[in-house]
Design a protein around this motif. Structure first.
Motif, PDB file in Angstrom:
ATOM      1  N   VAL A 198       0.868  -1.190   0.000  1.00 16.77           N
ATOM      2  CA  VAL A 198       0.000   0.000   0.000  1.00 16.77           C
ATOM      3  C   VAL A 198       0.899   1.233   0.000  1.00 16.77           C
ATOM      4  N   PRO A 199       1.179   1.811  -1.156  1.00 17.29           N
ATOM      5  CA  PRO A 199       2.135   2.930  -1.227  1.00 17.29           C
ATOM      6  C   PRO A 199       1.754   4.129  -0.364  1.00 17.29           C
ATOM      7  N   ASN A 200       0.469   4.342  -0.106  1.00 17.42           N
ATOM      8  CA  ASN A 200       0.028   5.504   0.668  1.00 17.42           C
ATOM      9  C   ASN A 200      -0.069   5.239   2.162  1.00 17.42           C
ATOM     10  N   ALA A 201       0.415   4.088   2.613  1.00 16.56           N
ATOM     11  CA  ALA A 201       0.401   3.785   4.054  1.00 16.56           C
ATOM     12  C   ALA A 201       1.583   4.484   4.716  1.00 16.56           C
ATOM     13  N   THR A 202       1.397   5.745   5.062  1.00 20.03           N
ATOM     14  CA  THR A 202       2.470   6.587   5.601  1.00 20.03           C
ATOM     15  C   THR A 202       2.972   6.043   6.935  1.00 20.03           C
ATOM     16  N   PHE A 203       4.292   5.910   7.044  1.00 16.68           N
ATOM     17  CA  PHE A 203       4.886   5.429   8.289  1.00 16.68           C
ATOM     18  C   PHE A 203       5.275   6.608   9.169  1.00 16.68           C
ATOM     19  N   VAL A 204       4.874   6.530  10.435  1.00 11.98           N
ATOM     20  CA  VAL A 204       5.234   7.551  11.433  1.00 11.98           C
ATOM     21  C   VAL A 204       5.856   6.842  12.629  1.00 11.98           C
ATOM     22  N   HIS A 205       7.085   7.210  12.927  1.00 10.35           N
ATOM     23  CA  HIS A 205       7.742   6.681  14.118  1.00 10.35           C
ATOM     24  C   HIS A 205       7.036   7.236  15.348  1.00 10.35           C
ATOM     25  N   CYS A 206       6.696   6.382  16.288  1.00  9.67           N
ATOM     26  CA  CYS A 206       5.952   6.786  17.486  1.00  9.67           C
ATOM     27  C   CYS A 206       6.592   8.013  18.135  1.00  9.67           C
ATOM     28  N   CYS A 207       5.824   9.085  18.273  1.00 12.93           N
ATOM     29  CA  CYS A 207       6.353  10.342  18.815  1.00 12.93           C
ATOM     30  C   CYS A 207       6.774  10.200  20.279  1.00 12.93           C
ATOM     31  N   LEU A 255      -1.448  29.226  -5.833  1.00 14.56           N
ATOM     32  CA  LEU A 255      -0.680  28.332  -4.956  1.00 14.56           C
ATOM     33  C   LEU A 255      -1.530  27.150  -4.510  1.00 14.56           C
ATOM     34  N   ILE A 256      -2.825  27.371  -4.305  1.00 14.72           N
ATOM     35  CA  ILE A 256      -3.725  26.275  -3.945  1.00 14.72           C
ATOM     36  C   ILE A 256      -3.788  25.258  -5.073  1.00 14.72           C
ATOM     37  N   VAL A 257      -3.845  25.740  -6.310  1.00 11.32           N
ATOM     38  CA  VAL A 257      -3.884  24.834  -7.466  1.00 11.32           C
ATOM     39  C   VAL A 257      -2.621  23.990  -7.520  1.00 11.32           C
ATOM     40  N   GLN A 258      -1.467  24.606  -7.294  1.00 14.91           N
ATOM     41  CA  GLN A 258      -0.204  23.880  -7.341  1.00 14.91           C
ATOM     42  C   GLN A 258      -0.090  22.862  -6.210  1.00 14.91           C
ATOM     43  N   SER A 259      -0.427  23.285  -4.996  1.00 12.88           N
ATOM     44  CA  SER A 259      -0.308  22.381  -3.849  1.00 12.88           C
ATOM     45  C   SER A 259      -1.315  21.236  -3.924  1.00 12.88           C
ATOM     46  N   SER A 260      -2.523  21.539  -4.378  1.00 15.86           N
ATOM     47  CA  SER A 260      -3.545  20.497  -4.469  1.00 15.86           C
ATOM     48  C   SER A 260      -3.191  19.461  -5.532  1.00 15.86           C
ATOM     49  N   TYR A 261      -2.465  19.873  -6.560  1.00 16.33           N
ATOM     50  CA  TYR A 261      -2.061  18.915  -7.604  1.00 16.33           C
ATOM     51  C   TYR A 261      -1.158  17.832  -7.004  1.00 16.33           C
ATOM     52  N   ASP A 262      -0.210  18.244  -6.178  1.00 18.99           N
ATOM     53  CA  ASP A 262       0.671  17.271  -5.525  1.00 18.99           C
ATOM     54  C   ASP A 262      -0.126  16.345  -4.607  1.00 18.99           C
ATOM     55  N   PHE A 263      -1.099  16.902  -3.898  1.00 19.84           N
ATOM     56  CA  PHE A 263      -1.922  16.101  -2.981  1.00 19.84           C
ATOM     57  C   PHE A 263      -2.769  15.098  -3.764  1.00 19.84           C
ATOM     58  N   ILE A 264      -3.355  15.553  -4.877  1.00 18.03           N
ATOM     59  CA  ILE A 264      -4.176  14.660  -5.705  1.00 18.03           C
ATOM     60  C   ILE A 264      -3.330  13.539  -6.294  1.00 18.03           C
ATOM     61  N   THR A 265      -2.113  13.869  -6.692  1.00 20.21           N
ATOM     62  CA  THR A 265      -1.221  12.854  -7.263  1.00 20.21           C
ATOM     63  C   THR A 265      -0.897  11.772  -6.249  1.00 20.21           C
ATOM     64  N   LYS A 266      -0.683  12.168  -4.997  1.00 18.70           N
ATOM     65  CA  LYS A 266      -0.331  11.191  -3.963  1.00 18.70           C
ATOM     66  C   LYS A 266      -1.520  10.327  -3.575  1.00 18.70           C
ATOM     67  N   TYR A 267      -2.695  10.946  -3.463  1.00 20.21           N
ATOM     68  CA  TYR A 267      -3.892  10.215  -3.017  1.00 20.21           C
ATOM     69  C   TYR A 267      -4.919  10.117  -4.151  1.00 20.21           C
ATOM     70  N   LYS A 268      -4.445   9.742  -5.316  1.00 19.21           N
ATOM     71  CA  LYS A 268      -5.320   9.677  -6.491  1.00 19.21           C
ATOM     72  C   LYS A 268      -6.375   8.580  -6.374  1.00 19.21           C
ATOM     73  N   GLU A 269      -6.131   7.586  -5.523  1.00 19.69           N
ATOM     74  CA  GLU A 269      -7.115   6.522  -5.348  1.00 19.69           C
ATOM     75  C   GLU A 269      -8.240   6.925  -4.394  1.00 19.69           C
TER      76      GLU A 269
END
Length: 364
Positions: A111-120, A253-267
């Motif tokens: 699952v490529p979008n399963a972001t890993f976060v080291h326990c804070c 800037l919203i258009v540019q930033s949202s494009y990156d977000f859509i690309t990552k979570y396109k599913e």
């Protein structure tokens, strides 16, 4: 929550999983599996973030592949789709957080979008440990503290003196520590054309500040930047959903930033995400003052969308918020399950069956 109901809730929303293992009293490795998900109650107009303990599972081998196989089989039995996973959290053990063959890397391959976060919580603890080791004097201080603890804890009368009760309080208050000798301040003599040495190092306060305090602070700041790099990446990805930042951004800037977000979570979200962001920006700017937007979090934005019945108008924005809310911060729930494990499977109940152990822990 029953597995069937839990399965239905997790199917509707994205989820995150925590996985930890520890040895029980019989030296068997017990894996604790916890999932984090969100529920939405349209009648009460309420969104909730929940973490559910799924149970303890035996693990005979300790490779990363064994952990992943156990996780996949468990989720399959509970009818939970691993492709819905959008976050994963573990401690810093190499087998779990390794970037090449660790569990988090193997899950990301599935699952490529399963972001890993080291326990804070673990990260903060490691930062403090690194700070304590940054100076020999600091190490010596904590060694002395440990020696003092060992000295008093080995004797009941000595330990009673540390209780500071009424009987001993007056006696202890009368005791004063005396200095062995006064500290003298000596300064290097300065002659013509001779560079003066750093006079601060010969004074008590400045010596402490330069040789101990500043190195410790530098170590803490460095370790905070390094160890929380993963959390900073998550914050940078979801900055566009922060009301304060969103309302201050230009549409370009919203258009540019949202494009990156859509690309990552396109599913998960559609290309209409950009339009919805621009509209909700205008909605927030017209409804709230700047002072209110400064204190408004992403969770507050989710509450606003739900209470105002805007989920059908901003579906992609709401899904993006749900993904953010399911990404882990700590793995404290899995750690707490180990406390229950030690209480339930103890010396008197060391032959308890695995299924019964897991069911007892679910009840606890």
């Amino acid at each position: 929550m029953a597995p069937k109901a839990l399965s239905g809730a997790a199917k509707r929303k994205k989820k995150h999983q925590q996985q930890y293992s520890t040895q029980d009293i019989t030296k068997q490795d017990q894996v604790s599996l916890v999932i984090r998900y969100t529920t939405l109650d349209f009648e009460k107009k309420q969104i909730q973030i929940k973490e559910s303990f799924l149970g303890f599972y035996l693990l005979s081998h300790h490779g990363a592949a064994n952990y992943v196989e156990l996780l996949q089989n468990t989720l399959m039995k509970l009818d939970l789709n691993i492709m819905k996973c959008r976050g994963q959290g573990y401690d810093g053990a190499a087998v779990m957080s390794g970037s090449i063959t660790g569990v988090q890397k193997r899950i990301c391959d599935i699952v490529p979008n399963a972001t890993f976060v080291h326990c804070c919580s673990h990260n903060i603890n490691l930062v403090l440990c690194d700070a304590a080791k940054s100076s020999r004097k600091i190490q010596s201080f904590f060694d002395s503290v440990q020696d003092i603890y060992n000295f008093f804890s080995s004797s009941s009368p000595r330990w009673a003196q540390l209780a500071f009760g009424e009987e001993y309080g007056m006696k202890i208050n009368k005791i004063t520590l005396k200095k062995l000798s006064e500290t003298r301040q000596r300064y290097a003599k300065k002659y013509f054309d001779e560079v003066d040495s750093d006079r601060r190092l010969t004074t008590t306060d400045d010596n402490f500040r330069v040789t101990i305090f500043y190195p410790v602070v530098d170590t803490v700041l460095l370790q905070l930047r390094v160890r929380f790099k993963g959390m900073k990446t998550v914050c940078d990805d979801f900055n566009i959903l922060m009301p304060e930042i969103l309302t201050s951004m230009a549409d370009e800037l919203i258009v540019q930033s949202s494009y990156d977000f859509i690309t990552k979570y396109k599913e998960d979200i559609s290309s209409d995400f950009t339009r919805q962001l621009i509209i909700i920006k205008g909605y927030l700017s017209s409804k709230y003052q700047t002072d209110h937007l400064i204190n408004m979090s992403i969770h507050d934005l989710a509450d606003t969308i739900v209470k105002e019945d805007l989920t059908s108008i901003f579906p992609d924005v709401f899904i993006g918020i749900i993904i953010f809310l399911t990404i882990p911060v700590t793995s404290a729930s899995a750690e707490r399950s180990f406390s229950k494990l030690k209480l339930i499977k103890n010396y008197l109940r060391n032959s308890i069956g695995q299924e019964r152990l897991s069911n007892f822990c679910l009840l606890a």
